[in-house]
Design a protein around this motif. Structure first.
Motif, PDB file in Angstrom:
ATOM      1  N   PHE A  14       0.847  -1.370  -0.216  1.00  0.00           N
ATOM      2  CA  PHE A  14      -0.063  -0.111   0.220  1.00  0.00           C
ATOM      3  C   PHE A  14       0.912   1.216  -0.133  1.00  0.00           C
ATOM      4  CE2 PHE A  14      -3.035  -3.073   2.079  1.00  0.00           C
ATOM      5  CZ  PHE A  14      -4.036  -2.833   1.380  1.00  0.00           C
ATOM      6  N   ILE A  24       3.984   0.697   2.500  1.00  0.00           N
ATOM      7  CA  ILE A  24       4.046  -0.510   3.472  1.00  0.00           C
ATOM      8  C   ILE A  24       3.603  -1.822   2.718  1.00  0.00           C
ATOM      9  CG2 ILE A  24       3.700   0.767   5.689  1.00  0.00           C
ATOM     10  CD1 ILE A  24       0.718  -0.108   5.483  1.00  0.00           C
ATOM     11  N   SER A  48      -3.187  -8.610  15.128  1.00  0.00           N
ATOM     12  CA  SER A  48      -3.911  -7.481  14.587  1.00  0.00           C
ATOM     13  C   SER A  48      -2.844  -6.910  13.675  1.00  0.00           C
ATOM     14  CB  SER A  48      -4.468  -6.555  15.581  1.00  0.00           C
ATOM     15  OG  SER A  48      -5.155  -5.505  14.844  1.00  0.00           O
ATOM     16  N   GLY A  49      -3.479  -6.526  12.318  1.00  0.00           N
ATOM     17  CA  GLY A  49      -2.564  -5.928  11.222  1.00  0.00           C
ATOM     18  C   GLY A  49      -1.487  -6.780  10.483  1.00  0.00           C
ATOM     19  N   GLY A  51      -2.149  -8.721   8.391  1.00  0.00           N
ATOM     20  CA  GLY A  51      -2.247  -8.860   6.684  1.00  0.00           C
ATOM     21  C   GLY A  51      -3.489 -10.078   6.470  1.00  0.00           C
ATOM     22  N   LYS A  52      -4.134 -10.380   7.630  1.00  0.00           N
ATOM     23  CA  LYS A  52      -5.215 -11.526   7.393  1.00  0.00           C
ATOM     24  C   LYS A  52      -6.169 -10.923   6.337  1.00  0.00           C
ATOM     25  CE  LYS A  52      -5.889 -11.838  11.789  1.00  0.00           C
ATOM     26  NZ  LYS A  52      -5.100 -10.656  12.511  1.00  0.00           N
ATOM     27  N   SER A  53      -6.714  -9.727   6.867  1.00  0.00           N
ATOM     28  CA  SER A  53      -8.169  -9.458   6.056  1.00  0.00           C
ATOM     29  C   SER A  53      -7.462  -9.038   4.688  1.00  0.00           C
ATOM     30  CB  SER A  53      -8.448  -8.149   6.876  1.00  0.00           C
ATOM     31  OG  SER A  53      -8.989  -8.178   8.032  1.00  0.00           O
ATOM     32  N   THR A  54      -6.264  -8.568   4.309  1.00  0.00           N
ATOM     33  CA  THR A  54      -5.774  -8.254   2.971  1.00  0.00           C
ATOM     34  C   THR A  54      -5.952  -9.352   2.269  1.00  0.00           C
ATOM     35  OG1 THR A  54      -4.592  -6.308   4.336  1.00  0.00           O
ATOM     36  CG2 THR A  54      -4.110  -7.290   1.797  1.00  0.00           C
ATOM     37  N   GLN A  97     -15.769  -9.605   8.836  1.00  0.00           N
ATOM     38  CA  GLN A  97     -15.257  -9.581  10.109  1.00  0.00           C
ATOM     39  C   GLN A  97     -16.391  -9.001  11.113  1.00  0.00           C
ATOM     40  OE1 GLN A  97     -11.643  -7.397   9.846  1.00  0.00           O
ATOM     41  NE2 GLN A  97     -11.310  -7.689  12.142  1.00  0.00           N
ATOM     42  N   GLU A 180     -12.522 -13.395  10.564  1.00  0.00           N
ATOM     43  CA  GLU A 180     -12.956 -13.023  11.957  1.00  0.00           C
ATOM     44  C   GLU A 180     -14.247 -13.110  12.274  1.00  0.00           C
ATOM     45  OE1 GLU A 180     -10.488 -11.443  14.440  1.00  0.00           O
ATOM     46  OE2 GLU A 180      -8.900 -10.606  13.043  1.00  0.00           O
TER      47      GLU A 180
ATOM     48  N   VAL D  11      -7.394   8.204   1.024  1.00  0.00           N
ATOM     49  CA  VAL D  11      -6.378   7.380   1.383  1.00  0.00           C
ATOM     50  C   VAL D  11      -5.906   6.882  -0.113  1.00  0.00           C
ATOM     51  CG1 VAL D  11      -5.738   5.108   2.114  1.00  0.00           C
ATOM     52  CG2 VAL D  11      -7.371   6.356   3.264  1.00  0.00           C
ATOM     53  N   LYS D  13      -4.790   4.708  -2.914  1.00  0.00           N
ATOM     54  CA  LYS D  13      -4.711   3.265  -2.957  1.00  0.00           C
ATOM     55  C   LYS D  13      -3.961   2.791  -4.272  1.00  0.00           C
ATOM     56  CE  LYS D  13      -8.235   1.686  -0.032  1.00  0.00           C
ATOM     57  NZ  LYS D  13      -9.302   0.515   0.102  1.00  0.00           N
TER      58      LYS D  13
HETATM   59  N1  LIG Z   1      -6.424  -0.134   1.791  1.00  0.00           N
HETATM   60  C1  LIG Z   1      -5.387  -0.101   2.748  1.00  0.00           C
HETATM   61  N2  LIG Z   1      -4.588   1.108   2.646  1.00  0.00           N
HETATM   62  C2  LIG Z   1      -3.332   1.267   3.105  1.00  0.00           C
HETATM   63  N3  LIG Z   1      -2.936   0.267   4.147  1.00  0.00           N
HETATM   64  C3  LIG Z   1      -3.712  -0.818   4.467  1.00  0.00           C
HETATM   65  C4  LIG Z   1      -5.048  -0.949   3.671  1.00  0.00           C
HETATM   66  N4  LIG Z   1      -5.551  -1.967   4.294  1.00  0.00           N
HETATM   67  C5  LIG Z   1      -4.835  -2.649   5.075  1.00  0.00           C
HETATM   68  N5  LIG Z   1      -3.622  -1.798   5.191  1.00  0.00           N
HETATM   69  C6  LIG Z   1      -2.672  -2.113   5.846  1.00  0.00           C
HETATM   70  O1  LIG Z   1      -1.829  -3.381   5.762  1.00  0.00           O
HETATM   71  C7  LIG Z   1      -1.700  -3.796   7.167  1.00  0.00           C
HETATM   72  C8  LIG Z   1      -2.396  -5.344   6.999  1.00  0.00           C
HETATM   73  O2  LIG Z   1      -4.056  -4.984   7.322  1.00  0.00           O
HETATM   74  P1  LIG Z   1      -5.142  -6.185   7.520  1.00  0.00           P
HETATM   75  O3  LIG Z   1      -6.531  -5.233   7.711  1.00  0.00           O
HETATM   76  O4  LIG Z   1      -4.595  -6.938   6.408  1.00  0.00           O
HETATM   77  O5  LIG Z   1      -4.738  -6.567   8.815  1.00  0.00           O
HETATM   78  P2  LIG Z   1      -5.506  -7.772   9.852  1.00  0.00           P
HETATM   79  O6  LIG Z   1      -4.228  -8.952  10.017  1.00  0.00           O
HETATM   80  O7  LIG Z   1      -7.033  -8.310   9.047  1.00  0.00           O
HETATM   81  O8  LIG Z   1      -5.635  -7.082  11.060  1.00  0.00           O
HETATM   82  P3  LIG Z   1      -7.220  -7.245  12.197  1.00  0.00           P
HETATM   83  O9  LIG Z   1      -6.887  -8.395  12.995  1.00  0.00           O
HETATM   84  O10 LIG Z   1      -6.961  -5.983  12.987  1.00  0.00           O
HETATM   85  O11 LIG Z   1      -8.277  -7.220  11.320  1.00  0.00           O
HETATM   86  C9  LIG Z   1      -1.936  -3.116   8.210  1.00  0.00           C
HETATM   87  O12 LIG Z   1      -0.707  -2.628   8.728  1.00  0.00           O
HETATM   88  C10 LIG Z   1      -3.109  -1.993   7.725  1.00  0.00           C
HETATM   89  O13 LIG Z   1      -2.731  -0.739   8.208  1.00  0.00           O
END
Ligand SMILES: Nc1ncnc2c1ncn2[C@@H]1O[C@H](COP(=O)(O)OP(=O)(O)OP(=O)(O)O)[C@@H](O)[C@H]1O
Ligand SMILES: Nc1ncnc2c1ncn2[C@@H]1O[C@H](COP(=O)(O)OP(=O)(O)OP(=O)(O)O)[C@@H](O)[C@H]1O
Ligand SMILES: [Mg+2]
Ligand SMILES: [Mg+2]
Ligand code: NI
Lengths: 295, 293, 273, 364, 571
Positions: A14, A24, A48-49, A51-54, A97, A180, D11, D13
């Protein structure tokens, strides 16, 4: 062809101003494969954070990875033709989630179900559709009359999340991507929910990618597990192996942080937050040092 | 879908006294406007009460002329009623056009993002800072024989960026909502997502955009008329006020020419504002029960 | 300590009702509960059982349409005369707050004023309630922050510069700044990562050791209670179904609902059959 | 004015993975500078765009300014003054009206950018339009600037209190008055004020900007006179402006009241006034700053008729006179001036905002 | 009908007390109130330049008129021609040479003598400078050379007969077409740049101050004025102030005697009179321009080019109603395209006027219309296969007098089946449409003339321009009639008062009545309102010793006649 879903070297970066190199990396070189048969439950755990949701969004085709590819039946999901795309959508469905934001506050909750019926042509008549919906609601242990015709704010979080499950039940996709789904629920409802997922696997042959930060639920579900931290998968294997013989220190920490619901098994060690924040192989070695000076 | 919107509207009205009151006032004003030809006919009793020199000029209010007559011997009551219709019409025309354009631009910019958004937002920003009054004059001088509709269109040209700006920022926040993702995995296409998922949630903002464009238009028209570029042959509330000002009606004692149209316009603003605030109250759960006074 | 009553709080027959346009919802029904001085009391119960309602009612933060319809809450702060929390008003209530009764809110993410530095958010309680200690603020803040495991420089930061765990600990430090008799913590770890949750729970336990405060911790997570509290009270549909020592409740739940609650906890080591 | 959401800082993207150059690396290490630079770039683009649109609008307006000259002359002397081809050619050149539209545009922009030259004013030929504008500018800045800042401050404070003490009588009155009056044009109020204070009571002057018995200069008497004469026009802007700020602030305030940090502040046992000023107000004045920048343009529009009504020697009067005589260069000049001022004000506010608002990383 | 008019007398006392006291307000001027006449009139834009040869080079209606003098004054009020800077003009027999004699006493306000040399300098400068306003034109067309045999005598030699050449130097209304400039000031200046500030003129007043921010000019009596014997003005100062466009404000200021002359309207004046205000004096006067409708005679405009159509329109003009109810003060209908001044009576011809009587008669209009534009099946009037629809324009603002007049016409035309659109257009947008011929009817004013030929000369074919081409200063009516052309050409060579001219004038008038390229509607009543609190002796209806309008040069004669009342200004 009973399909398979594969991530091959997926990387997601991103744009972020203010970071040293301007980017990042949320997901880095992630590869794994989900098979429709035999139906399986694959869990993805990480803090948390991490990258799972990504990854979930990548798999669902909501976000195109910066590198690598997501393959459905061997083909990149962003290059599917129409028929293939339809099949892919039909086969891969999410449970998201946040049970609050998933409903459009403007509409009644049944719209989500009716939409699924219409878009995927599950029923030809209204009556058939209604029957299908009621069946699915019952399958997730919801009383149709308690839910249908209500607006999202009139339902509890657990009810809402179960509606999403009912939707998946109705659609019978080969793959459920559950991000989640239980984090907001209390223990009882959570257990229900997990049981339903297991049920889906056994009765309907659905494969689930189960995303969570809570290892106890993973343990409950069984199957395979992948541990992710900082966008990288650091450990994978069957739940039994990973839980009992964790090889990566991060996995160990996660395991150790589950509050045991037993007053006699209180933690005896302490961890420190700033260490968590710079979690990597080196510092992790002494993250769990016994009787370390209090925070 | 329309039924659903209707139901949502009804639900909304039930929830806000202010909204209901605003709608009632608006409704009454619209009714008066709709029946204005009949009312004028009744006043004139066979004669056109707003024809020049229809009566003696500068008559004080009385039984035959409820609000008196003006400098050309027209019945002020009939003028006000007719003018209300014209003002509402121009407000509606400009409100609808600028809201539609604003919403489309906002959705394209907000939903598509990327360079399209950059271009559209910059353009919107540019139009927003150009003072509209001089341009309006230029435009209306340019269009020959302007009709009411054309004036509405001209005013909308400068009113839409405001609506677009507000709505775009909402779209930006809405488009990342999970229900949009859910719609996407349910095979909904962009247009469908925009119209069925995003649009209804933006109704209050669209309402605000509509109201401010409509009010802007009603006053834009007054401005145009003051310099003699208004649409020919129609009288609107602003024009009566202007003519009250320029003829010194206040010192003459001809207060109805000033007070009545100003009162009506204020009522109109108040009603539109009440509708806006009511909508916001109802749609913003946090305001629910809080904003009511 | 002898002259100080053993119970910080005595709740008797507390009823709270929310009026909605579909009739009244009785969120808390006839709760009787004592909070002993120096203990950590856990309030457990499923979502919607009325835990938060109970907390805000005690803190007198209940907002319309909620209303206390009955009962009394006797608060015994050290060195002051007992008061019925439900009857104090205005200035009296304001003075009582924080110096005797403080609050660790659920939404740590949004409880700090986003446009004020941490330092100032500390300072205003001190200025308001202990003006005599104003000069000492400079020393006090770093000390409190260190005690919850934060670096003193955190004081100069804005909330958005802190992670969730850090914010929660800032709130903890603010909560004990004036060494109150009772701190009510509403879901202090919900929506936090398990690892962070663990750290927070550790710090909460330390609060009692370091400051001698009495804690009332609300959580729906039985694991949290098992790890942290001395006694646990279980709520179900607005009522208290069981109160007891944490070991007793976990090992030998008296109420069928409590039993159900404990059984349904997924645990490593317990699999779906 | 409606409550504008603060500009959503989108943001980004985009996921281009272009190599990072040295400048870019430097900028990403100095985010505030990068933000300022980007914002300034946008400012230049908007300025250019707005000036260009304005230019073409006015050049496409029918009516030949030279004809206007002759018309003016005819009015002055009644007999038909014949406009010879020589006159037309000469003044076409002087007014920058010769050549095709594109050349005119290039010449106009060149003069404007390089020399700040707007061309001769028609109503004050051969005085350049910029002189005419600069003469009027201090009056407008004085009147409009003070009035709009004052109404902003009043509106935000009263609005915040009205939101804070919702349900109380005073707050209801303020709110409902604002609902009714916030969109009423300034000149309505101006008329009513004039009627009351100038006609009926005769205590304040209804026209002009100062007492002509006093020589303009930095003297107490003169400043007093300017204030006295500016009171009514200023007041009419302040009143309506305040109402609209009350309304929008209150709308911003109400959701803030539900914020956790306010509940928390209450639990802290802080005094109500302190909560209002340090917690509530601090959080709602920031979006209003952005809104203030945007509103300047609207205020300018509304101010035109007020100045006209009071015969105030500011830009509004200049504009109306110019419009009546179709003095192209001056109309365009005033428009350009307004564009420039509004954009610059918004730029400054935007650059100021990151310093005032710790919440949002504008450069992220 | 109702309860009477707003400005009616109070019902309870029929005779308002004429003794109602005046509350004197404080006028915003920097000179003593009791020594000043304050004129509240128009908006001014120019303050620092007095060069009339460049666009907006000089303010008008701002008192410059009090410091500028013509060679001759022609008073429309009395019909009298007054020699002023010049004592006489004399043509030779074939009108190819004219001699002006200057008053030997005349000098500029800087003390320098004023005479034939300045005259020659001015005329020769303008003759060769068509890029200056007032330059080229008639001077270039007629003037061959000028001899100055002595300081007081100028002999203009002309290229062809020009019996109206001296019109250029007569101040008949606001000022003469050509003002004389002092040679010693201008000869070293670039006339396109020079601002002439403070102005070196002649005249009883000199500029004291021009205050831009107050939109105010203060003129002070010149102690060394050359013609004091003939004209001794009384006020020490004359202040020209722009007044509010809002009549509320203007009438209140008048009521408080914050100005002496100027912008009130009849309605407020009537109210003041009826409530017993003692210091208002109203003087009736007609503008030299009757309100008229210009009709476009170009065949490509369709039906409007038919004389019958123009007569039909004429029959639809309810002049009586317009004069009574539309124009702010009651005014008589007009039949000739010039004002009803005594001095103009000599151009009238009652016989012709009776023959072509103007009357409001929709039946006759319908009859004529049925002949040229009968209704089709759908009830629409058709002309040459096209539905007719007239485009009316006016430079007057909506609800201004000319707009209202056109509106009445539009309503009455609609009743006989002629639809029309009516548009009020901003100043030069109107002019452009008007001059390009993009209109059917233009509701405005006639344009003034000392004799009819001056008017007719713009209606001839040689000044015709096709539609779309600018006819500024030319034939905006696009009227073409060879017979009329011939008459006009002959008239141009003749002294209009000569015997040869008389039959020609009658013939031209008859053609005018037959073809009606222009419809005169009403005489334009412009009453002047004077406040008698500080000054008395203003011209009255009974003693109209001079044109009462303050923006005419003749106002100096009013200033020479009034007397202070002795009223002191407020502290
Ligand atoms: N659209 C976006 N633009 C910029 N950064 C992003 C975006 N989506 C996610 N991120 C960043 O990517 C990283 C991973 O995010 P993600 O949401 O995948 O985490 P996660 O494991 O699902 O966390 P959680 O348990 O809090 O849901 C984080 O640092 C987040 O800030
Ligand atoms: N503002 C309100 N209006 C109406 N009912 C309310 C309101 N707030 C809470 N309730 C109801 O009161 C009951 C108790 O709510 P409360 O928030 O105390 O539960 P909780 O135990 O804290 O749950 P959670 O674990 O989800 O925080 C619920 O049934 C809820 O629906
Ligand atoms: Mg996530
Ligand atoms: Mg809760
Ligand atoms: Ni607004």
């Amino acid at each position: 062809m009973k399909s398979e879903l594969e991530l091959r070297g997926v990387q997601q970066r991103f744009h972020a101003r203010g970071v040293a190199d301007g980017y990042i990396t949320a997901v880095d070189d992630v590869s794994f494969k989900l098979l429709a048969s035999p139906p399986q439950i694959v869990s993805l755990v990480g803090q948390s954070g991490s990258g799972k949701s990504t990854i979930a969004r990548n798999v669902l085709g909501l976000q195109k990875p910066t590198a690598g590819s997501v393959l459905y039946g061997g083909k990149d999901i962003f290059k599917l033709n129409r028929a293939e795309y339809d099949a892919y959508r039909r086969d891969v469905q999410p449970v998201f989630q946040d049970p609050y934001a998933i409903f459009n506050p403007f509409y009644r909750v049944d719209r989500v179900l009716w939409k699924a019926v219409k878009k995927f042509k599950l029923a030809s008549t209204r009556a058939a559709g209604l029957q299908l919906i009621e069946e699915s609601l019952k399958a997730v242990r919801l009383e149709p009359e308690n839910v249908l015709g209500r607006y999202p704010h009139q339902l509890s979080g657990g009810q809402r999340q179960r509606i999403m499950l009912a939707r998946v039940h109705m659609l019978r996709p080969s793959f459920i991507i559950a991000d989640e789904p239980v984090s907001m629920l209390d223990a009882q409802v959570r257990k229900h929910f997990l049981d339903i997922l297991l049920d889906f696997q056994r009765e309907h042959g659905m494969t689930t990618l189960f995303i969570t930060h809570d290892l106890s639920t993973v343990y409950y579900l069984g199957g395979e597990v992948m541990v992710i931290t900082k966008g990288e998968i650091v450990e994978r294997g069957s739940v039994a192996t990973v839980m009992h013989e964790p090889s990566h220190p991060y996995t160990k920490l996660l395991l150790d942080s589950i509050p045991q619901p037993d007053p006699d098994k209180r933690w005896t060690t302490r961890i420190q937050v700033d260490e968590l924040e710079h979690l990597d192989d080196n510092t992790l070695g002494d993250a769990t040092k016994p009787e370390a000076p209090i925070i | 879908m329309p039924m659903r919107i209707l139901r949502a509207v009804l639900r909304t009205i039930r929830n806000s006294r202010r909204l209901a009151m605003g709608l009632v006032i608006l409704g009454v004003l619209v009714l008066v406007a709709l029946f204005s030809p009949l009312i004028a006919k009744a006043i004139g009793g066979g004669q056109d009460p707003i024809e020049l020199a229809a009566y003696d000029k500068w008559q004080v209010p009385g039984p035959s002329h409820l609000l008196g007559t003006d400098q050309f011997g027209r019945d002020v009551f009939a003028m006000v009623v007719k003018a209300l219709a014209v003002s509402l019409q121009i407000g509606a025309i400009a409100g609808v056009i600028s809201t539609v354009v604003g919403v489309i631009v906002a959705f394209v910019a907000g939903y598509k993002g990327g360079w399209i958004d950059n271009v559209l937002s910059t353009f919107t920003g540019i139009l927003l800072v150009i003072p509209t009054f001089p341009l309006l004059i230029a435009l209306s001088a340019y269009a020959k024989n302007v009709s009411l509709f054309q004036v509405g269109v001209m005013i909308s040209i400068f009113a839409w960026p405001f609506a677009a700006k507000t709505i775009r920022s909402q779209v930006l926040s809405l488009r990342t909502r999970p229900y949009v993702d859910l719609a996407r995995v349910s095979k909904a296409r962009d247009l469908e997502i925009i119209t069925t998922e995003l649009l209804p949630n933006l109704l209050p903002f669209i309402g605000v955009g509509f109201a401010s464009s409509a009010l802007g238009a009603i006053f834009g028209l007054v401005g145009l008329e003051i310099i003699g570029l208004g649409p020919g042959g129609v009288i609107d509330l602003g024009q009566i006020i202007y003519s009250a000002i320029s003829t010194g009606a206040l010192t003459l004692g001809a207060w109805p020419m000033f007070v009545v149209p100003v009162g009506l316009l204020t009522l109109l603003f108040a009603a539109l504002n009440m509708v806006n605030i009511g909508l916001e109250e109802v749609y913003n759960p946090r305001l629910r029960g809080v904003a009511g006074e | 300590m002898n002259d100080v009553p053993a119970n910080v709080l005595e709740i008797k027959g507390l009823d709270v009702v929310y009026s909605t346009n579909r009739g009244d919802v009785q969120a808390v029904r006839g709760i009787n509960l004592d909070v002993r001085r120096g203990e950590i009391l856990g309030i457990a119960g499923e979502s919607g059982s009325g835990k938060s309602t109970l907390a805000v009612a005690l803190l007198r933060l209940l907002k319309a349409p909620g209303k206390v319809t009955g009962g009394s809450v006797i608060f015994n702060p050290a060195g002051r005369s007992p008061v019925d929390l439900l009857k104090v008003h205005g200035e009296e209530l304001r003075v009582l707050r924080w110096s005797a009764l403080s609050y660790l809110p659920q939404g740590s993410m949004s409880s700090l004023n986003p446009v004020m530095r941490v330092h100032d958010q500390f300072k205003d309680v001190i200025v308001e309630h202990a003006p005599d200690r104003k000069e000492a603020v400079g020393d006090m803040i770093p000390r409190l922050l260190t005690q919850v495991g934060l670096e003193p420089r955190v004081a100069r930061m804005y909330p958005h510069e802190l992670s969730g765990g850090m914010k929660q600990r800032v709130l903890m430090a603010i909560a004990v700044a004036l060494e109150p008799d009772l701190v009510i913590a509403d879901e202090p770890t919900t929506a936090m990562d398990v690892t962070i949750q663990r750290v927070i729970l550790q710090s909460l336990a330390d609060l009692r050791t370091d400051f001698g405060v009495t804690l009332m911790v609300i959580s729906h997570d039985m694991g949290v209670h098992a790890q942290l509290v001395d006694r646990v009270a279980v709520m179900y549909e607005g009522q208290l179904v069981e109160v007891g020592d944490v070991r007793q409740v976990f090992k030998d739940p008296q109420d069928p609902y409590t039993r159900q609650l404990i059984e349904s906890i997924p645990q490593v080591g317990r699999r779906a059959s | 004015m409606t409550a504008d959401a603060p500009p959503a800082v989108a943001v980004d993207k985009s996921q281009d993975s272009a190599p990072i150059s040295g400048v870019r690396a430097w900028l990403s290490r100095h985010p505030l500078a990068a933000y300022a630079l980007r914002r300034f770039g946008l400012y230049l683009i908007e300025l250019w765009g707005a000036l260009t649109i304005a230019f073409f609008f006015f050049r496409l307006m029918p009516g030949d300014p030279i004809q206007t000259l002759i018309q003016t002359l005819q009015q002055n002397y009644i007999y038909n003054a014949q406009a010879s081809a020589e006159i037309i050619a000469r003044y076409k050149h002087e007014f920058g009206l010769d050549g095709n539209l594109l050349t005119q545009y290039v010449v106009y922009m060149q003069k404007l950018v390089l020399h700040g030259d707007l061309g001769p004013s028609l109503i004050n030929y051969p005085t350049p339009a910029q002189t005419v504008i600069l003469r009027a500018l201090p009056w407008t800045i004085g009147l409009l600037g003070i009035a709009s800042v004052l109404s902003w401050v009043l509106g935000v404070v009263i609005g915040a209190i009205a939101g804070w003490r919702r349900g109380k009588l005073g707050s209801s009155i303020a709110t409902n008055l604002s609902i009714a009056l916030s969109h009423v044009p300034y000149f309505f109020v101006a008329l009513i004020l004039v009627y009351i204070f100038a006609y009926s009571m005769g205590v304040l002057p209804a026209r002009s900007a100062y007492d002509s018995n006093i020589n303009p200069g930095i003297s107490l008497a003169f400043i007093g006179s300017v204030l006295k004469y500016g009171l009514l026009p200023g007041l009419s802007i302040v009143i309506i402006g305040t109402f609209s700020w009350i309304l929008s602030t209150r709308m911003l305030m109400v959701p803030i009241l539900g914020e956790d940090y306010l509940v928390y502040a209450e639990a802290k046992g802080l005094k109500s006034w302190r909560i209002l000023t340090r917690y509530a107000l601090r959080n709602c004045y920031l979006p209003q700053i952005t809104a203030f920048g945007i509103s300047l343009g609207f205020i300018f529009n509304g101010n035109v008729l007020v100045e006209q009504l009071f015969n105030y020697p500011g830009l509004g009067t200049t504009l109306v006179t110019a419009i009546q005589q179709l003095d192209f260069n001056t109309i365009l000049g005033v428009t350009d001036m307004a564009i420039f001022s509004v954009l610059t004000a918004v730029l400054l506010l935007d650059l100021l905002l990151p310093l005032l608002d710790p919440r949002v990383k504008y450069w992220k | 009908s109702g309860g009477g008019s707003y400005s009616d007398k109070p019902a309870n006392n029929n005779k308002p007390a004429a003794t109602k006291s005046i509350q004197i307000g404080k006028a915003n001027i920097p000179v003593p109130r009791d020594q000043s006449v304050i004129v509240g009139q128009v908006e001014y834009t120019v303050f620092d330049s007095f060069n009339g040869m460049i666009p907006n080079g000089s303010p008008s209606g701002a008192g410059v008129e009090l410091s500028t003098e013509p060679l001759f004054y022609l008073s429309f009020a009395t019909g009298e021609m007054r020699p002023w800077l010049a004592t006489e003009y004399k043509y030779n027999d074939d009108h190819t040479e004219v001699t002006f004699k200057f008053d030997p006493k005349a000098h500029w306000n800087d003390g320098q003598p004023l005479g034939a040399a300045d005259f020659k300098f001015t005329v020769m400068l303008l003759k060769d400078r068509p890029d200056l306003f007032g330059g080229g034109g008639e001077l270039k067309e007629f003037v061959k050379s000028i001899d100055v045999p002595d300081a007081q005598t100028a002999v203009v030699k002309m290229t062809k007969p020009a019996p109206r050449f001296h019109y250029n130097f007569i101040s008949a209304i606001a000022g003469p077409p050509l003002g004389i400039m002092p040679e010693h000031i201008w000869k070293s200046q670039d006339p396109t740049k020079f601002k002439d500030n403070p102005p070196v003129h002649s005249g009883p007043y000199k500029l004291k101050q021009a205050i831009r921010n107050q939109k105010m000019f203060i003129w002070e009596k010149d102690p060394n004025y050359w013609n004091k014997d003939k004209l001794d003005v009384k006020p020490q100062y004359v202040v020209y102030q722009s007044t509010s466009k809002q009549l509320d404000q203007a009438s209140l200021a008048f009521e408080r005697a914050e100005f002496d002359v100027g912008s009130v309207d009849e309605q407020h004046a009537k109210q003041l009179r009826n409530t017993g205000y003692p210091a208002l004096q109203t003087t009736q006067f007609h503008d030299p321009n009757p309100r008229v409708m210009w009709l476009n005679c170009d065949p490509s405009r369709g039906v409007i080019s038919e004389p019958k159509m123009r007569w039909a329109i004429n029959y639809c003009l309810d002049r009586e109603k317009i004069g009574k109810s539309i124009w702010p003060v009651p005014v008589p209908a007009a039949q000739y395209p010039w004002a009803d001044y005594k001095s103009n009576d000599k151009w009238k011809n009652d016989e012709l006027a009776n023959k072509y009587k103007f009357e409001f008669n929709p039946d006759k209009a319908t009859q004529l219309l049925d002949e040229i534009a009968p209704k089709n099946a759908a009830g629409k009037r058709m002309y040459k296969g096209k539905e007719i629809n007239l485009e009316i324009i006016t430079p007057s603002p909506v609800d201004g007098g000319e707009y209202a007049i056109a509106n009445v016409l539009k309503t009455d035309l609609a009743k006989v089946g002629v639809p029309a659109t009516l548009r009020s257009l901003a100043g030069n947008v109107h002019d452009e449409k008007f001059q390009r011929g993009e209109y059917d009817i233009d509701s405005s004013w006639a344009g003034i003339a000392i004799d009819p030929e001056q008017l007719y000369s713009d209606w001839t074919s040689d000044k015709y321009q096709p539609i779309g081409k600018n006819a500024a200063g030319k034939n905006k009516l696009r009227y073409r009639n060879p017979k009329f052309d011939a008459i006009s050409e002959k008239l141009a060579q003749l002294d209009p008062e000569s015997e040869e001219a008389k039959p020609l004038l009658n013939q031209a008038l008859e053609i005018y009545f037959q073809d009606l390229p222009m419809l005169s509607v009403i005489q334009t009543g412009y009453p002047s309102y004077f406040n008698t609190t500080f000054w008395k002796g203003w011209p009255t209806d009974d003693d109209l010793y001079e044109v009462p309008l303050n923006w005419w040069q003749h106002f100096i004669f009013v200033l020479g006649k009034i007397e202070p009342t002795g009223q002191k200004g407020p502290a």
